[in-house]
Motif scaffolding. Structure first.
Motif, short mmCIF file in Angstrom:
data_model
loop_
_atom_site.label_atom_id
_atom_site.label_comp_id
_atom_site.label_asym_id
_atom_site.label_seq_id
_atom_site.Cartn_x
_atom_site.Cartn_y
_atom_site.Cartn_z
N GLU A 204 4.96 -63.38 -42.93
CA GLU A 204 4.33 -63.93 -41.72
C GLU A 204 3.01 -63.21 -41.42
O GLU A 204 1.99 -63.85 -41.11
CB GLU A 204 5.28 -63.81 -40.52
N ARG B 233 0.45 -64.32 -43.83
CA ARG B 233 -0.02 -65.67 -43.50
C ARG B 233 -1.05 -65.62 -42.39
O ARG B 233 -2.13 -66.22 -42.48
CB ARG B 233 1.16 -66.55 -43.06
N ASP B 234 -0.73 -64.87 -41.32
CA ASP B 234 -1.67 -64.78 -40.20
C ASP B 234 -3.01 -64.21 -40.66
O ASP B 234 -4.07 -64.69 -40.26
CB ASP B 234 -1.09 -63.91 -39.08
N ARG C 204 -1.53 -65.83 -51.86
CA ARG C 204 -2.68 -66.24 -51.03
C ARG C 204 -3.55 -65.03 -50.73
O ARG C 204 -4.78 -65.08 -50.83
CB ARG C 204 -2.13 -66.77 -49.70
N ASP D 145 9.49 -71.44 -39.71
CA ASP D 145 8.19 -71.62 -40.37
C ASP D 145 8.30 -71.44 -41.89
O ASP D 145 7.65 -72.12 -42.67
CB ASP D 145 7.17 -70.58 -39.88
N PHE D 146 9.11 -70.46 -42.29
CA PHE D 146 9.19 -70.15 -43.72
C PHE D 146 10.44 -70.72 -44.39
O PHE D 146 10.76 -70.37 -45.52
CB PHE D 146 9.11 -68.63 -43.93
N CYS E 162 -4.26 -64.30 -43.73
CA CYS E 162 -4.94 -65.28 -44.60
C CYS E 162 -5.54 -66.41 -43.77
O CYS E 162 -6.66 -66.85 -44.04
CB CYS E 162 -3.97 -65.83 -45.64
N ASP E 163 -4.80 -66.86 -42.77
CA ASP E 163 -5.32 -67.93 -41.91
C ASP E 163 -6.66 -67.51 -41.32
O ASP E 163 -7.60 -68.30 -41.22
CB ASP E 163 -4.35 -68.23 -40.76
N LYS F 122 4.60 -66.79 -51.85
CA LYS F 122 3.54 -67.72 -51.51
C LYS F 122 2.41 -67.02 -50.74
O LYS F 122 1.23 -67.12 -51.10
CB LYS F 122 4.14 -68.86 -50.66
N GLU F 123 2.78 -66.28 -49.71
CA GLU F 123 1.74 -65.65 -48.88
C GLU F 123 1.09 -64.46 -49.60
O GLU F 123 -0.08 -64.18 -49.40
CB GLU F 123 2.34 -65.20 -47.54
#
Ligand code: ADP
Ligand code: MG
Length: 705
Positions: free
Chosen positions: A481, A484-485, A183, A558-559, A487-488, A179-180
């Motif tokens: 993780e 994700r950070d 992204r 979280d995941f 991408c955020d 997923k990440e």
């Protein structure tokens, strides 16, 4: 055994696997397409489709001679488990039986789960546990002494859905990184890749010894490693074993192992002698992380099974012999898209490859933020003697990048810009008949626990007998993780170009401390690591708390990889395993001393006493015999004393409640007492007549295969 003359590897490879080709041939087109969607896109499998697949799988397996099927799973024991059911259904009035495998039986099994470690997740009276078909890893028929069995790879969960195995969290972590990863790719304008999957190739190290000799060593039988043993006169100092010519007996063994593996679709590729005498390595070609994990289990089982057939014994323990190299499992890890892009490939000029640099910096961040957890993922009792020893990776986690990438990172940190990449120079051999080859831009570093090797990272801490799942769960999730950070931060950026540049610089600066290109075996590194604030977790008992730290719990929940209670359960299992294994080791030592070593030493003392008397009766001074006798007698005394100390340490540790406090007792009290007991016995081995020594020596075990 297969004849070798007519061996057609292409026909043999995957012969016993219900793989894509077989499925395509045997399943109705619609069913095949549906199954593909289940495997690739995670669609739900309906019972009707499952029934058809199960039927065809059974027909195929029976044609291969299978009489039974098993849900093959990987509980927290470190090995695989299976319960066999035959295909037979209730007898017909005619007296015959029908053979069947229903969709329900394929998808779900219900082993009595109460005897597997669960860390308290499931009380014994709630024995229910489920095995659930993992259709992403192909079923296979295993042929062995017990006949042919259809093995269906499964995940293993409790009644309430908690993971009781290695496979479930691995699959969950693969979803997280997928997923990440997607992204992140989208940020760089990639609109075509649909999936990101971790690729894993696990190099397996092992020792091979003669089975007859193995059977004479209770320590090997009960614990998998030698608990005593004076060093052989020769170790690995001449480096003549590494890559040396294979001895015929070993070559024939490896040949058989390869045939077995190829039939099961395991892409065994490389084999060679390793550094220590009697040590070898087998490396398969990398595959998707979950398939690689299953295949590594098959490799370990095959290594053991085939060894028995050859009158050999395969030792998978991390440190079977003191004083020579231990065995590990190098977990090579990268990320591959469904359209074949390796996200860890820097290209020819990494400084131009911003996407690569971001991914690299995310990995640095992940490893730095979760160094303790990564260390934990490789902890097991056999690794206690290996990690931090002189020849294995140290217990400190660091990242080796090599000259080229380190240069790129330091340009980033110092100037914020990268405008050049060191190119691979010509390597001049100085021998005119050898052509000059292009040197890799990155040299190798054998001492680093986590090394970049061209287009993948190699995590070298994993123990040789362990599942590679935990390490890959940690890699997948920590890196997800970090993605994700990133991408955020970047998805909302007004100016993507400058935002990504700033982020790369920030990550490189914040996490530069985890990079270490020097000699990881040196003492100075241990000091330097401490100065940098990097954790140095020497023992598994010190590492386990990382499993339940706030940071770990948050990340895994979280995941949806682990819930807090799943992590707590694993923690319990680890402490219990540690204490139980140490208890067995300590008791084996006491047993061997009491029944074998002490009697041998005393017999030898008696012999010396006789001889001394005889010599004296001839009027000759038996000074030498006497001094030997005195030493042997002292060693008998010391052995007894150290046995007593070990016995009380064990008894005391056993009185502690199972869990951390007991594990700490074993580590701090029992382990030192075990080390102390070994000393007089190993010294006695060098004095006592070899023919009176009750067990084969290191030299016998390692040099006479
Ligand atoms: P090295 O010489 O760097 O150890 P090898 O080519 O011998 O590399 O490969 C070691 C292991 O790494 C093998 O199992 C191989 O299949 C695996 N491997 C190679 N490339 C990758 C990759 N991109 N991702 C994961 N594993 C890989
Ligand atoms: Mg390697």
């Amino acid at each position: 055994m297969e004849g070798t003359g007519t061996l057609n590897l292409q026909d043999l490879f995957g012969r016993d696997v219900f793989n894509d080709t077989v499925m395509q041939q045997r399943l109705p087109k619609k069913v095949y397409q549906k199954l593909k969607r289940v495997i690739e896109d995670g669609e739900e499998l309906d019972l009707q489709t499952a029934d058809i697949i199960a039927h065809e799988m059974k027909e195929w397996a029976m044609e291969m001679g299978a009489t039974h099927y098993t849900h093959w799973f990987q509980p927290l024991t470190g090995v695989t488990a299976e319960k066999h059911d035959s295909f037979i259904t209730a007898p017909l009035p005619s007296g015959k039986v029908l053979m069947s495998l229903s969709g329900k039986e394929l998808i779900k099994g219900e082993p009595d789960a109460s005897s597997f470690p669960s860390g308290g997740l499931r009380a014994t009276f709630e024995a229910r546990g489920y095995t659930i078909w993992d259709c992403t890893s192909p079923a296979f028929v295993r042929q062995d002494e017990g006949g042919a069995t259809l093995c269906i790879p499964t995940a293993f969960c409790s009644y309430t859905g908690e993971a009781l195995d290695q496979k479930t969290p691995l699959l969950r972590s693969m979803e997280a990184i997928n997923k990440e990863g997607i992204r992140l790719l989208r940020l760089f304008g990639n609109t075509t890749s649909k999936k990101v999957t971790p690729s894993v190739g696990a190099e397996q190290e092992y020792f091979i010894i003669d089975r007859e000799k193995y059977l004479k060593r209770p320590d090997l039988i009960f614990t998998g490693r030698t608990l005593f043993g004076a060093p052989a006169p020769k170790g690995q100092e001449l480096d003549d074993h590494y890559f040396g010519t294979l001895r015929p007996r070993i070559a024939s063994y490896m040949h058989d192992v390869n045939l077995e593996l190829w039939k099961l679709g395991v892409p065994a590729k490389t084999q060679h002698n390793e550094a220590a005498p009697a040590q070898h390595e087998l490396a398969p070609i990398y595959e998707k992380a979950n398939v690689a994990t299953d295949h590594n289990q098959i490799i370990m089982q095959t290594l053991k099974r085939v060894a028995t057939r050859h009158g050999l014994r395969c030792l998978l323990d991390e440190k079977p012999f003191a004083g020579v190299n231990g065995s590990g499992k190098h977990d090579n890890w990268s990320l591959t898209t469904d359209d074949g892009i390796n996200l860890l490939d820097p290209g020819r000029t990494p400084h131009e490859n911003i996407q690569f640099l971001l991914i690299l910096c995310c990995i640095l961040k992940a490893v730095d933020d979760h160094a303790d957890l990564l260390r934990e993922s490789a902890s097991d009792i056999g690794n206690e003697e290996r990690l931090g020893g002189m020849e294995a990776p140290p217990a400190v986690i660091s990242v080796f990048l090599g000259e080229q990438l380190e240069d790129v990172i330091s340009q980033l940190v110092s100037t914020g810009h990268v405008d050049r990449s060191k190119k691979g120079e010509k390597l001049l051999t100085g021998v005119s008949t050898l052509s000059d080859i292009n040197k890799d831009a990155t040299d190798r570093n054998r001492t680093s626990p986590f090394a970049f090797t061209g287009n993948k990272f190699e995590f070298r801490m994993v123990g040789s007998r362990d599942s590679i799942a935990p390490a890959n769960v940690v890699l997948n999730t920590t890196i997800a993780e970090a993605f994700r950070d990133a991408c955020d931060e970047l998805e909302g950026a007004e100016d993507f170009g400058s935002a990504v540049h700033d982020l790369i610089k920030k990550y490189a600066t914040d996490h530069q401390r985890i990079i270490f290109n020097g000699n990881g075996y040196s003492d100075s590194w241990v000091h330097e690591a401490k100065r940098r604030g990097l954790p140095n977790l020497r023992s598994m008992v010190d590492a386990v708390p990382a499993l339940t730290s706030d940071r770990t719990v948050k990340m895994f929940s979280d995941f949806h990889v682990f819930t807090k209670s799943e992590l707590e359960a694993r923690t319990e299992v680890k402490y219990e395993t540690y204490s139980k294994d140490m208890n067995i080791e300590a008791r084996t030592m006491l047993d061997m001393c009491g029944k074998q070593y002490l009697p041998a030493m005393i017999r030898y003392a008696e012999h010396l006493a006789h001889t001394a008397n005889e010599i004296a009766s001839l009027g000759i001074d038996p000074a030498a015999e006497k001094s030997l006798l005195i030493r042997v007698n002292e060693l008998v005394g010391q052995t007894q004393e150290k046995m007593q100390e070990l016995r009380s340490a064990v008894n005391e540790a056993e009185r502690y409640p199972a869990g951390r406090s007991q594990a700490v007792q074993f580590k701090d009290r029992v382990v030192p007492a075990m080390r102390a007991l070994r000393i007089p016995v190993d010294e006695a081995e060098l004095i006592v007549d070899k023919k009176d020594w009750p067990v084969p020596s290191y030299a016998d075990l390692m040099f006479e295969v």
